[in-house]
Design a protein around this motif. Structure first.
Motif, short mmCIF file in Angstrom:
data_model
loop_
_atom_site.label_atom_id
_atom_site.label_comp_id
_atom_site.label_asym_id
_atom_site.label_seq_id
_atom_site.Cartn_x
_atom_site.Cartn_y
_atom_site.Cartn_z
N THR A 41 22.93 -8.90 -122.16
CA THR A 41 21.76 -9.60 -121.62
C THR A 41 22.18 -10.56 -120.52
OG1 THR A 41 20.61 -9.45 -123.75
CG2 THR A 41 19.80 -11.07 -122.17
N ALA A 42 23.29 -11.27 -120.73
CA ALA A 42 23.79 -12.20 -119.72
C ALA A 42 24.15 -11.46 -118.44
CB ALA A 42 24.99 -12.96 -120.26
N TRP A 43 24.82 -10.32 -118.57
CA TRP A 43 25.15 -9.54 -117.38
C TRP A 43 23.89 -8.98 -116.73
CZ3 TRP A 43 29.68 -7.05 -120.43
CH2 TRP A 43 30.83 -7.86 -120.28
N GLY A 44 22.89 -8.65 -117.55
CA GLY A 44 21.62 -8.20 -117.00
C GLY A 44 20.93 -9.31 -116.21
N MET A 45 21.05 -10.54 -116.69
CA MET A 45 20.51 -11.68 -115.97
C MET A 45 21.19 -11.82 -114.61
SD MET A 45 18.08 -13.66 -117.34
CE MET A 45 18.46 -15.26 -116.61
N SER A 46 22.51 -11.67 -114.60
CA SER A 46 23.26 -11.77 -113.35
C SER A 46 22.80 -10.71 -112.35
CB SER A 46 24.76 -11.63 -113.62
OG SER A 46 25.52 -11.72 -112.43
N ALA A 47 22.69 -9.48 -112.82
CA ALA A 47 22.25 -8.39 -111.95
C ALA A 47 20.82 -8.60 -111.47
CB ALA A 47 22.38 -7.06 -112.68
N ALA A 48 19.96 -9.07 -112.35
CA ALA A 48 18.56 -9.29 -111.99
C ALA A 48 18.43 -10.37 -110.92
CB ALA A 48 17.75 -9.67 -113.23
N VAL A 49 19.20 -11.42 -111.05
CA VAL A 49 19.14 -12.51 -110.06
C VAL A 49 19.55 -11.99 -108.69
CG1 VAL A 49 20.17 -14.70 -109.38
CG2 VAL A 49 19.42 -14.37 -111.73
N VAL A 50 20.62 -11.20 -108.65
CA VAL A 50 21.07 -10.64 -107.36
C VAL A 50 20.02 -9.70 -106.79
CG1 VAL A 50 22.79 -9.17 -106.24
CG2 VAL A 50 23.52 -10.89 -107.89
N ALA A 51 19.52 -8.81 -107.63
CA ALA A 51 18.56 -7.81 -107.15
C ALA A 51 17.26 -8.44 -106.68
CB ALA A 51 18.27 -6.80 -108.27
N GLY A 60 23.63 -18.95 -109.93
CA GLY A 60 23.17 -18.41 -111.21
C GLY A 60 23.75 -17.05 -111.51
N ALA A 61 23.84 -16.19 -110.49
CA ALA A 61 24.43 -14.87 -110.69
C ALA A 61 25.87 -14.98 -111.16
CB ALA A 61 24.35 -14.05 -109.40
N GLY A 62 26.62 -15.89 -110.55
CA GLY A 62 28.02 -16.09 -110.95
C GLY A 62 28.14 -16.66 -112.35
N LEU A 63 27.32 -17.66 -112.66
CA LEU A 63 27.38 -18.29 -113.98
C LEU A 63 27.04 -17.30 -115.09
CD1 LEU A 63 25.72 -21.75 -113.20
CD2 LEU A 63 28.13 -21.33 -113.73
N TRP A 64 26.02 -16.49 -114.86
CA TRP A 64 25.63 -15.53 -115.90
C TRP A 64 26.68 -14.43 -116.07
CZ3 TRP A 64 22.71 -16.33 -119.77
CH2 TRP A 64 21.63 -17.20 -119.69
N ALA A 65 27.35 -14.06 -114.99
CA ALA A 65 28.42 -13.07 -115.12
C ALA A 65 29.57 -13.61 -115.98
CB ALA A 65 28.95 -12.68 -113.74
N VAL A 66 29.94 -14.86 -115.76
CA VAL A 66 30.99 -15.49 -116.57
C VAL A 66 30.52 -15.67 -118.00
CG1 VAL A 66 32.41 -17.56 -116.85
CG2 VAL A 66 32.00 -16.63 -114.56
#
Length: 358
Positions: A82-92, A141-147
């Motif tokens: 879910t966290a990685w999905g958040m990262s991807a969603a923010v970028v997209a 946010g994208a970076g933080l959620w990826a980490v």
């Protein structure tokens, strides 16, 4: 078990996203997304109100995810995904090609700012706009959620939260992992460097009056506007500099500062010094590719109206970004030192020490 610092960081980001969404939606704050098409913005035709509610929704989902990460079991693999999905969603949804343009202009500003009248002032003006600050917020946010996703996955695997090594770690697996990371890193850097040189290949010819992909009329415009020539060649030079710096991800001077860096020669290169800016650039490059797709899909002006050569070059930046992201990940894995928390690991090794195994 105490929550990891990254969990508090994404919780704070999510809370701020909720506040910004409410502020943008009610008009109490100026919108943090472009009101027009921007560099592949999704909200030009739909209005910034849509962006406000999406930001609010991301903040709500992020808050719930962060709270789950604070539980003793950290939520398992589902939370990590879910966290990685958040990262991807923010970028997209929010990170556009404007980020790469801003980074490029920032690199050339120390030189071009002296020769192009008004460029430095325009750069400062753009820096403090709500749209640019919003872009920085979503990029962070994208970076933080990826980490955060990586931290949650380590918790789910029962691995060390600091270094990610599992309980069945052995010196042999460590050496094999580093050798594999070097092999992968070399291939990724090669692809990234070849991709990086495509952009300079259509900008450096401007020095000779050639404008590949732009048509003859543009050559006359360059002669009439010297500032455009300086900016175009400067941005092309930034691509070459980027290609050279990427070589450090698989070379010794990416581990120890080279001899010509007076005062630093021979000292260890901090991992974050390479990983943080390179990751930011990778996100910006991927966002540029995403922006070109959006422009075509929504019929926006920009690359959809440019020549095929320019479109292909800018689209290839997504390949450059993905390759750079892989190279950075391989670099970070290869440079993991002995862990003070779990006492697993081996002394840091230079690329040449892994060459035989790689």
């Amino acid at each position: 078990m105490r929550a990891a610092p990254i969990t508090w960081a994404v919780l704070a980001w999510s809370a701020l996203a909720v506040a910004l969404g409410l502020g943008w939606g009610t008009g109490m704050l100026p919108s943090g997304v472009p009101a027009d098409d921007g560099f592949g913005s999704l909200y030009g035709d739909r209005g910034t109100g849509t962006a406000a509610w999406i930001t609010l929704a991301l903040g709500a989902v992020g808050t719930g995810t962060a709270l789950l990460m604070m539980r003793p079991g950290r939520g398992g693999r589902a939370v990590a995904y879910t966290a990685w999905g958040m990262s991807a969603a923010v970028v997209a949804l929010f990170v556009t090609g404007t980020l790469l343009a801003f980074l490029g202009y920032t690199m050339i500003m120390p030189v071009a700012g002296w020769f192009v009248p008004g460029l430095a002032g325009l750069w400062v003006e753009k820096l403090v706009t709500p749209q640019t600050l919003g872009l920085f917020f979503f990029t962070a946010g994208a970076g933080l959620w990826a980490v955060a996703g990586l931290s949650a996955l380590r918790a789910a695997r029962g691995a060390c939260p600091d270094c990610g090594r599992a309980h069945d770690w052995t010196p042999h697996t460590e050496h094999a992992t580093r050798a594999r990371a070097l092999r992968v890193g070399r291939v990724a850097v090669l692809i990234a460097c070849l991709s990086a040189l495509l952009y300079p290949s259509i900008r450096f010819p401007w020095l000779f009056g050639l404008t590949p992909g732009m048509g003859g009329d543009f050559a006359e415009e360059l002669q009439a506007e010297p500032g455009s020539l300086i900016i175009g060649v400067g941005l092309g030079s930034a691509g070459v500099v980027g290609a050279v710096l990427m070589l450090g991800l698989v070379q010794l001077w990416g581990v120890r500062f080279p001899f010509w860096m007076v005062g630093l020669a021979g000292r260890r290169v901090p991992v974050a010094l390479a990983v943080v800016p390179a990751t930011t650039v990778a996100v910006a490059l991927i966002a540029m590719g995403r922006s070109i797709i959006v422009q075509f899909a929504l019929g926006q002006e920009g690359m959809a109206n440019a020549g095929a050569l320019h479109t292909a070059v800018f689209m290839s930046m997504a390949v450059w970004g993905v390759a750079l992201a892989v190279a950075v990940a391989a670099y970070a894995v290869r440079r993991r030192p002995e862990c003070a928390a779990c006492e697993r690991g081996l002394p840091e090794a230079a690329p040449r020490d892994l060459r035989a195994a790689a």
